[in-house]
Scaffold this motif. Structure first.
Motif, PDB file in Angstrom:
ATOM      1  N   GLU A 120       0.721  -1.388  -0.179  1.00 11.43           N
ATOM      2  CA  GLU A 120      -0.730  -0.372  -0.232  1.00 11.43           C
ATOM      3  C   GLU A 120       0.796   1.120  -0.210  1.00 11.43           C
ATOM      4  O   GLU A 120       1.806   1.151   0.883  1.00 11.43           O
ATOM      5  N   THR A 133      -4.621   6.785  -1.659  1.00  9.49           N
ATOM      6  CA  THR A 133      -4.025   5.458  -1.224  1.00  9.49           C
ATOM      7  C   THR A 133      -3.653   4.539  -2.496  1.00  9.49           C
ATOM      8  O   THR A 133      -4.662   4.867  -3.136  1.00  9.49           O
ATOM      9  N   GLU A 135      -3.193   0.806  -4.271  1.00  8.45           N
ATOM     10  CA  GLU A 135      -2.711  -0.895  -3.854  1.00  8.45           C
ATOM     11  C   GLU A 135      -2.050  -1.668  -4.735  1.00  8.45           C
ATOM     12  O   GLU A 135      -2.842  -1.729  -6.117  1.00  8.45           O
TER      13      GLU A 135
END
Lengths: 150, 138
Positions: A120, A133, A135
């Protein structure tokens, strides 16, 4: 190499500037010569009156590395990628970026056991508020993993 | 002054798909430079062959970035809040990739509208190379 040990670990992190020139180079490289990214005038017509970076631009930032964590130099497969934004990423701002190893799991594949590593990557603004964010799931094949342990 | 009425998509609407020019090696070199991803399987055939590939493959992230281009004309009305793709096939030099997006769901939240798109990138054999979802907030 057993990565389980590093689940939850994070890199110290680094500041990254969302530089106009870097965004322009990136927009050109992906074939997206949007006036929004490229011309001063374009910004006036935007909903927010400012330029935003392309949604996948955070891939260009430096996030630092997790101490002690080693990855194969080659043979990693990028399985999937997600970007979640709390707000648009503005050109010209400074973003503090770091990464964590979120998860490690294994699955039996056609050519042996596959290891999945989920990283992440997080970007925060100068107020410390999260902006994005990202990922990434990387896949390590059994052959590559064996080479790394050798 | 004229008021720009913005966009109104309905569930099931598709954005005009884009068929991209064939992938070139120079393009992969340019993306490597712009993104900082210098993994040689994307630029040097000998390295790709060592990894068991017939030749260099495009960065998955380049395909993902190309999908985002579909939304660039609409950035004056809104922005991309979430974007997910799975890389399900390889892209080689000379491949012709088509990118597309269609509205799967729509939700009005106060003054804002959230559109959930299904997105794909496929080659000329109609094999998917990337599939995913994108949320556009207006």
């Amino acid at each position: 190499m057993n990565w389980d040990h590093w689940v939850g670990s994070r890199s110290p992190g680094e500041w990254n500037g969302v530089e106009k020139g870097a965004v322009r180079n990136f927009a050109e490289a992906i074939g997206d010569p949007q006036p929004l990214y490229l011309c001063e005038e374009g910004a006036k017509h935007l909903r927010y009156g400012r330029w935003m970076a392309p949604p996948t631009f955070p891939i260009t930032f430096r996030y630092g590395s997790i101490p002690g964590l080693q990855l194969p130099k080659s043979g990693l497969i990028h399985g999937s990628q997600r970007f979640q934004y709390e707000r648009p990423l503005w050109i010209g701002e400074e973003i503090f970026c770091y990464l964590t190893l979120k998860d490690v799991f294994e699955k039996e594949g056609k050519s042996g056991r596959l290891t999945f590593l989920t990283f992440e990557r997080i970007g925060e603004d100068q107020k410390g508020d999260r902006v994005f964010t990202a990922e990434s799931t990387l896949i390590v094949t059994e052959a590559v993993r064996r080479e790394l342990s050798a | 002054m004229t008021v720009d009425s913005g966009i109104q998509w309905r569930v099931g609407d598709a954005l005009e798909p884009i068929t991209l020019p064939p992938v070139t090696r120079l393009e992969l070199i340019q993306y490597a430079g712009a993104s900082g991803d210098f993994n040689p399987i994307h630029t040097i055939d000998a390295e790709a062959e060592k990894a068991g590939l017939p030749g260099v493959i495009a960065h998955g992230m380049l395909t993902m970035a190309k999908i985002s281009r579909l939304f660039s004309p609409y950035l004056k009305y809104g922005w991309v809040r979430d974007f997910y793709t799975r890389f399900v096939g390889k892209v080689f030099v000379d491949d012709v990739i088509m990118i597309g997006a269609s509205v799967a769901e729509k939700e009005e939240k106060g003054a804002e509208t959230v559109y959930w798109f299904e997105v794909i990138a496929q080659n000329r054999k109609e094999e998917h190379v990337a599939v995913g979802e994108l949320t556009f907030l207006v």
